[in-house]
Write a protein that holds these residues in place. Structure first.
Motif, PDB file in Angstrom:
ATOM      1  N   ALA A 155      11.463  21.453  47.367  1.00 36.03           N
ATOM      2  CA  ALA A 155      12.420  20.353  47.581  1.00 36.03           C
ATOM      3  C   ALA A 155      13.274  20.119  46.339  1.00 36.03           C
ATOM      4  N   LEU A 156      12.639  20.132  45.163  1.00 30.61           N
ATOM      5  CA  LEU A 156      13.390  19.943  43.919  1.00 30.61           C
ATOM      6  C   LEU A 156      14.318  21.121  43.672  1.00 30.61           C
ATOM      7  N   LEU A 157      13.850  22.319  43.938  1.00 29.12           N
ATOM      8  CA  LEU A 157      14.689  23.498  43.740  1.00 29.12           C
ATOM      9  C   LEU A 157      15.913  23.448  44.643  1.00 29.12           C
ATOM     10  N   ASP A 158      15.720  23.066  45.898  1.00 31.61           N
ATOM     11  CA  ASP A 158      16.850  22.957  46.830  1.00 31.61           C
ATOM     12  C   ASP A 158      17.868  21.931  46.327  1.00 31.61           C
ATOM     13  N   GLU A 159      17.359  20.803  45.824  1.00 28.35           N
ATOM     14  CA  GLU A 159      18.255  19.757  45.306  1.00 28.35           C
ATOM     15  C   GLU A 159      19.058  20.264  44.113  1.00 28.35           C
ATOM     16  N   LEU A 160      18.380  20.926  43.182  1.00 25.56           N
ATOM     17  CA  LEU A 160      19.055  21.390  41.967  1.00 25.56           C
ATOM     18  C   LEU A 160      20.045  22.506  42.260  1.00 25.56           C
ATOM     19  N   VAL A 161      19.727  23.352  43.213  1.00 25.63           N
ATOM     20  CA  VAL A 161      20.668  24.421  43.589  1.00 25.63           C
ATOM     21  C   VAL A 161      21.959  23.827  44.143  1.00 25.63           C
ATOM     22  N   LEU A 162      21.829  22.861  45.048  1.00 22.86           N
ATOM     23  CA  LEU A 162      23.024  22.225  45.615  1.00 22.86           C
ATOM     24  C   LEU A 162      23.847  21.526  44.538  1.00 22.86           C
ATOM     25  N   LYS A 163      23.177  20.845  43.611  1.00 25.47           N
ATOM     26  CA  LYS A 163      23.896  20.121  42.566  1.00 25.47           C
ATOM     27  C   LYS A 163      24.522  21.079  41.559  1.00 25.47           C
ATOM     28  N   ALA A 164      23.881  22.189  41.303  1.00 27.75           N
ATOM     29  CA  ALA A 164      24.455  23.198  40.410  1.00 27.75           C
ATOM     30  C   ALA A 164      25.711  23.806  41.029  1.00 27.75           C
ATOM     31  N   ILE A 165      25.683  24.044  42.341  1.00 26.99           N
ATOM     32  CA  ILE A 165      26.861  24.574  43.036  1.00 26.99           C
ATOM     33  C   ILE A 165      28.019  23.589  42.930  1.00 26.99           C
ATOM     34  N   ARG A 166      27.742  22.312  43.166  1.00 26.78           N
ATOM     35  CA  ARG A 166      28.797  21.295  43.059  1.00 26.78           C
ATOM     36  C   ARG A 166      29.338  21.225  41.634  1.00 26.78           C
ATOM     37  N   PHE A 167      28.421  21.223  40.665  1.00 27.63           N
ATOM     38  CA  PHE A 167      28.830  21.103  39.269  1.00 27.63           C
ATOM     39  C   PHE A 167      29.732  22.269  38.873  1.00 27.63           C
ATOM     40  N   ALA A 168      29.316  23.475  39.241  1.00 28.24           N
ATOM     41  CA  ALA A 168      30.091  24.655  38.876  1.00 28.24           C
ATOM     42  C   ALA A 168      31.428  24.708  39.617  1.00 28.24           C
ATOM     43  N   ASP A 169      31.384  24.383  40.915  1.00 25.65           N
ATOM     44  CA  ASP A 169      32.581  24.521  41.749  1.00 25.65           C
ATOM     45  C   ASP A 169      33.587  23.400  41.508  1.00 25.65           C
ATOM     46  N   GLU A 170      33.102  22.194  41.286  1.00 23.78           N
ATOM     47  CA  GLU A 170      33.995  21.040  41.197  1.00 23.78           C
ATOM     48  C   GLU A 170      34.346  20.631  39.769  1.00 23.78           C
ATOM     49  N   LEU A 171      33.470  20.967  38.813  1.00 24.38           N
ATOM     50  CA  LEU A 171      33.720  20.531  37.439  1.00 24.38           C
ATOM     51  C   LEU A 171      33.968  21.693  36.484  1.00 24.38           C
ATOM     52  N   LEU A 172      33.071  22.665  36.438  1.00 23.51           N
ATOM     53  CA  LEU A 172      33.270  23.776  35.520  1.00 23.51           C
ATOM     54  C   LEU A 172      34.517  24.573  35.864  1.00 23.51           C
ATOM     55  N   LYS A 173      34.757  24.781  37.154  1.00 26.09           N
ATOM     56  CA  LYS A 173      35.933  25.559  37.581  1.00 26.09           C
ATOM     57  C   LYS A 173      37.217  24.846  37.177  1.00 26.09           C
ATOM     58  N   SER A 174      37.267  23.507  37.401  1.00 23.30           N
ATOM     59  CA  SER A 174      38.484  22.756  37.058  1.00 23.30           C
ATOM     60  C   SER A 174      38.693  22.742  35.539  1.00 23.30           C
ATOM     61  N   GLN A 175      37.592  22.679  34.780  1.00 20.61           N
ATOM     62  CA  GLN A 175      37.707  22.688  33.320  1.00 20.61           C
ATOM     63  C   GLN A 175      38.278  24.018  32.833  1.00 20.61           C
TER      64      GLN A 175
END
Length: 436
Positions: free
Chosen positions: A410-430
């Motif tokens: 459950a924790l792994l699933d949560e962190l994977v989804l949040k890592a995808i959002r972080f990379a796609d929405e924040l790191l990419k824009s930066q």
């Protein structure tokens, strides 16, 4: 963990010393629903929740009240809100339509955002509306005391105001019966026996002008409200408040309020604790009215709740910059605190000793450690792969796990989804901005 008394426990000891044999204690927080709640609003309630838990440990019954000042007039339109709200400037936010058409009023929309936020985390809190309390007469006795002691109040308040404002200051804002505005009215005289005031709506603030109406109105049952500097100690009086935490920017107002409640209302002031303000990544104060605040919902889109609560728990009297781009480090810090808790022998604790992680989870830690993963590496991995399919990322994430960083599914699933959002929405824009 070495034996230590954590700051909520220190505050709890102060509170119970004040309460003595009285087991029920009231802890208040405040929210001005002129804009959406942000991390400061959330933090004030959650930090008060930390203190309430420590108070309960001492055998007392804490009650948290979040007082929503929905009688406050709208002074400006928050960033990102529809321009038509400018037609309602000066009116109490409880009387303004919901700009998002889902609640009964502007204030109710902001209230719902806050209630959902706090219900989700599990802090027990009573949400009290200024409009309801004024209209049902709960503030009547303290309003009457304020107006009967007009001269004394003026001697306390007027020296803190500009000469122009002080010359017309009166301890009550009448709501104009014609245009509905608060801050454009001016009291001409008061009849204490009849409990009414004569007023004229000829004032202005910013681009808002009064309608010119002359009238007579009762100062009871919601006919208006006390000015904020008087309203705050009036809440302490009316709600029997024992304790309140507040931001550093309100120190002078709190000191003023304590003088008012003791000298004018004849009651002992509550205990208070000052916390430092959150700053944005540029070092500027977080502002809900400018629409630039970090919403806890935004935080939880990329980070864990433990990491959010750790930011709130650590050194509350120290100013902190919140940079959403540093989310991986915030998450890692929370994992370290959790690991320390689960590695500890709970039976070896001294009586009454609590671990920081217990407060982060509001005394509800999981029975066994859910584990952790190197979240920063996971975020960078997602960015490097350019992949946003959770199942594919999860395969790579499995390789980051070993016995020391193992985490449940459950924790792994949560962190994977949040890592995808972080990379796609924040790191990419930066990265895009850096290349522009």
């Amino acid at each position: 963990m070495s034996s230590q008394t954590l700051w909520p426990q220190k505050e709890a000891k102060r509170i119970v010393t004040l309460a003595g044999d009285r087991k029920d204690v009231v802890l208040q927080t405040g929210f001005g629903p002129s804009g959406p709640p942000h991390i400061g609003t959330y933090g004030e309630i959650v930090r008060t929740g930390f203190v309430a838990l420590a108070v309960r440990d001492l055998g007392y019954k804490p009650k948290i009240i979040s007082f929503l000042d929905d009688l406050d007039g709208l002074r400006k339109v928050p960033g990102g809100f529809p321009a038509w709200l400018s037609d309602y400037l000066g009116r109490p936010v409880c009387d303004i339509p919901d700009p998002f058409d889902c609640c009964k009023s502007y204030a109710d929309h902001m209230r719902k955002l806050l209630v959902d936020m706090i219900d989700d985390v599990g802090v027990e809190c009573d949400f009290v509306l200024s409009s309801e309390e004024y209209r049902k007469g709960r503030f009547n006795p303290v309003i009457d005391m304020a107006l009967r002691n007009e001269s004394l109040l003026k001697s306390i308040i007027v020296p803190t105001l500009s000469e122009e404002v002080g010359a017309r200051w009166f301890p009550f804002f009448v709501r104009c019966e014609q245009c509905g505005k608060l801050y454009t009215t001016r009291v001409l005289s008061a009849d204490i026996e009849a409990q009414t005031v004569d007023y004229v709506c000829d004032g202005e603030f910013g681009e808002v002008r009064g309608c010119g109406n002359n009238g007579t109105s009762s100062y009871l049952n919601g006919g208006g409200k006390l000015p904020w500097k008087v309203d705050w100690p009036a809440r302490w009086f009316a709600l029997d408040v024992d304790y309140e935490i507040h931001g550093k920017d309100l120190i002078e107002s709190v000191d003023l309020g304590k003088r008012i409640i003791s000298k004018v209302f004849g009651k002992r002031p509550p205990l208070t604790m000052v916390y430092e303000l959150f700053l944005d990544a540029e070092g500027k104060k977080i502002s809900k009215s400018k629409g630039a605040a970090i919403d806890p919902t935004l935080w939880l889109r990329y980070g864990t709740r433990d990491s959010l609560h750790l930011i709130l728990f650590r050194k509350p009297k120290q100013a902190k910059r919140l940079d959403i781009m540093k989310m991986p480090s915030y998450v890692s810090d929370a994992f370290e605190v959790a690991a320390d808790y689960y590695a500890e022998d709970a039976d070896a604790r001294a009586p009454g000793e609590r671990h920081t992680y217990e407060f982060l989870t509001l005394y509800s830690p999981a029975p066994s450690q859910p584990g952790r993963i190197d979240f920063a590496t996971l975020c960078n991995l997602v960015a490097a792969l350019g992949e946003n399919q959770p199942e594919i990322i999860k395969e790579y994430a499995e390789k980051l796990r070993d016995e020391s960083t193992k985490c449940d599914e459950a924790l792994l699933d949560e962190l994977v989804l949040k890592a995808i959002r972080f990379a796609d929405e924040l790191l990419k824009s930066q990265t895009t901005e850096a290349l522009a």
